[in-house]
Design an enzyme around this catalytic site. Structure first.
Site, mmCIF file in Angstrom:
data_model
loop_
_atom_site.group_PDB
_atom_site.id
_atom_site.type_symbol
_atom_site.label_atom_id
_atom_site.label_comp_id
_atom_site.label_asym_id
_atom_site.label_seq_id
_atom_site.Cartn_x
_atom_site.Cartn_y
_atom_site.Cartn_z
ATOM 1 N N LYS A 9 0.831 -1.211 0.000
ATOM 2 C CA LYS A 9 0.000 0.000 0.000
ATOM 3 C C LYS A 9 0.869 1.267 0.000
ATOM 4 C CE LYS A 9 -3.976 -2.197 2.297
ATOM 5 N NZ LYS A 9 -4.950 -2.060 3.420
ATOM 6 N N TYR A 49 -12.426 -1.694 -3.536
ATOM 7 C CA TYR A 49 -12.922 -1.879 -2.164
ATOM 8 C C TYR A 49 -14.443 -1.720 -2.076
ATOM 9 C CZ TYR A 49 -8.329 -2.269 0.087
ATOM 10 O OH TYR A 49 -7.088 -2.708 0.510
ATOM 11 N N PHE A 57 -15.193 3.658 7.330
ATOM 12 C CA PHE A 57 -13.814 3.984 6.937
ATOM 13 C C PHE A 57 -13.613 4.016 5.419
ATOM 14 C CE2 PHE A 57 -14.004 -0.628 7.816
ATOM 15 C CZ PHE A 57 -13.563 -1.155 6.603
ATOM 16 N N ASN A 112 -1.910 0.156 6.875
ATOM 17 C CA ASN A 112 -1.423 -1.133 7.375
ATOM 18 C C ASN A 112 -0.579 -1.905 6.346
ATOM 19 O OD1 ASN A 112 -3.508 -1.873 5.731
ATOM 20 N ND2 ASN A 112 -4.638 -3.029 7.263
ATOM 21 N N HIS A 115 -2.237 -5.366 1.525
ATOM 22 C CA HIS A 115 -3.549 -5.993 1.320
ATOM 23 C C HIS A 115 -3.345 -7.469 1.022
ATOM 24 C CE1 HIS A 115 -7.525 -6.899 -0.357
ATOM 25 N NE2 HIS A 115 -6.874 -7.546 -1.310
ATOM 26 N N GLU A 126 -9.770 -10.531 -7.673
ATOM 27 C CA GLU A 126 -8.834 -9.415 -7.457
ATOM 28 C C GLU A 126 -7.650 -9.476 -8.415
ATOM 29 O OE1 GLU A 126 -9.919 -8.785 -2.725
ATOM 30 O OE2 GLU A 126 -7.892 -9.431 -3.281
HETATM 31 N N1 UDP Z 1 -9.661 -0.447 7.438
HETATM 32 C C1 UDP Z 1 -9.707 0.744 8.155
HETATM 33 N N2 UDP Z 1 -10.396 0.763 9.356
HETATM 34 C C2 UDP Z 1 -11.033 -0.333 9.842
HETATM 35 C C3 UDP Z 1 -10.980 -1.534 9.098
HETATM 36 C C4 UDP Z 1 -10.291 -1.546 7.898
HETATM 37 O O1 UDP Z 1 -9.143 1.752 7.733
HETATM 38 O O2 UDP Z 1 -11.638 -0.263 10.927
HETATM 39 C C5 UDP Z 1 -8.921 -0.472 6.154
HETATM 40 C C6 UDP Z 1 -7.571 -1.180 6.279
HETATM 41 O O3 UDP Z 1 -6.638 -0.513 5.407
HETATM 42 C C7 UDP Z 1 -7.896 -2.585 5.795
HETATM 43 C C8 UDP Z 1 -8.918 -2.282 4.685
HETATM 44 O O4 UDP Z 1 -9.691 -1.198 5.199
HETATM 45 O O5 UDP Z 1 -6.747 -3.268 5.348
HETATM 46 C C9 UDP Z 1 -9.831 -3.428 4.330
HETATM 47 O O6 UDP Z 1 -10.452 -3.911 5.504
HETATM 48 P P1 UDP Z 1 -10.582 -5.463 5.793
HETATM 49 O O7 UDP Z 1 -11.490 -5.644 6.961
HETATM 50 O O8 UDP Z 1 -10.927 -6.192 4.530
HETATM 51 O O9 UDP Z 1 -9.102 -5.865 6.283
HETATM 52 P P2 UDP Z 1 -7.950 -6.747 5.575
HETATM 53 O O10 UDP Z 1 -8.612 -7.817 4.774
HETATM 54 O O11 UDP Z 1 -7.138 -5.791 4.747
HETATM 55 O O12 UDP Z 1 -7.140 -7.306 6.723
HETATM 56 MG MG MG Z 2 -10.146 -7.730 3.420
#
Ligand code: UDP
Ligand code: MG
Length: 140
Positions: A9, A49, A57, A112, A115, A126
């Site tokens: 990212k 997304y 968020f 974070n 992805h 994807e």
């Molecule tokens: N995210 C965020 N706040 C939250 C949860 C998710 O900003 O409370 C962002 C974060 O960058 C995350 C992405 O949205 O990686 C997608 O969320 P997901 O729950 O799919 O997490 P992932 O699969 O990336 O672990």
């Molecule tokens: Mg996810």
């Protein structure tokens, strides 16, 4: 061999962690089947997304993902989706285990570092979102 989609990212690319993170993927046994650097538009980030569009968020996530370059990789390995998610750790780095990519490189739940796909079905969707057939190593 199964496949997963990885994105390094904008936070991690901007902090010059791209090489170290790709090395973590390779050392963990993943094979790179496709790779590119992209600057996502808000529209493209929003479409990627889409599943999160009702979440609070979402706006911030789309802004972040379109704020700088991303490096996108199609990765291959036995059990790729689960093994990759174990390698990167929990979404929130505060909850990520020691030794995971997010523990090492993520700075917040939003920023974070990486992805990863959450199922084989979504991995295929994807990978198709970012890569055409000719951009991928053919594994079958
Ligand atoms: N995210 C965020 N706040 C939250 C949860 C998710 O900003 O409370 C962002 C974060 O960058 C995350 C992405 O949205 O990686 C997608 O969320 P997901 O729950 O799919 O997490 P992932 O699969 O990336 O672990
Ligand atoms: Mg996810």
């Amino acid at each position: 061999m199964s496949q997963t989609l990885a994105i390094i990212k904008p936070d991690a690319v901007g902090a010059n962690h791209t090489g170290k993170i790709i090395d973590r993927f390779l050392q963990a046994g993943f094979r790179i089947l496709g790779m590119k650097m992209v600057r996502l538009t808000k529209e493209t980030a929003g479409a990627f997304y889409e599943v999160h569009k009702e979440r609070p968020f979402y706006g911030e996530l789309v802004e972040f993902m379109s704020s700088d370059r991303c490096v996108v990789l199609a990765l291959g390995k036995e059990n790729a989706v689960a093994d990759y998610r174990q390698l990167i750790g929990a979404t929130n780095p505060a909850e990520a285990e020691d030794g995971t990519v997010r523990k090492q490189f993520a700075t917040s739940i939003g920023n974070n570092a990486v992805h990863g796909s959450d199922s084989d079905e979504n991995a295929a969707i994807e990978i198709g979102f970012f890569f055409s057939r000719s951009e991928l190593v053919q594994t079958s």
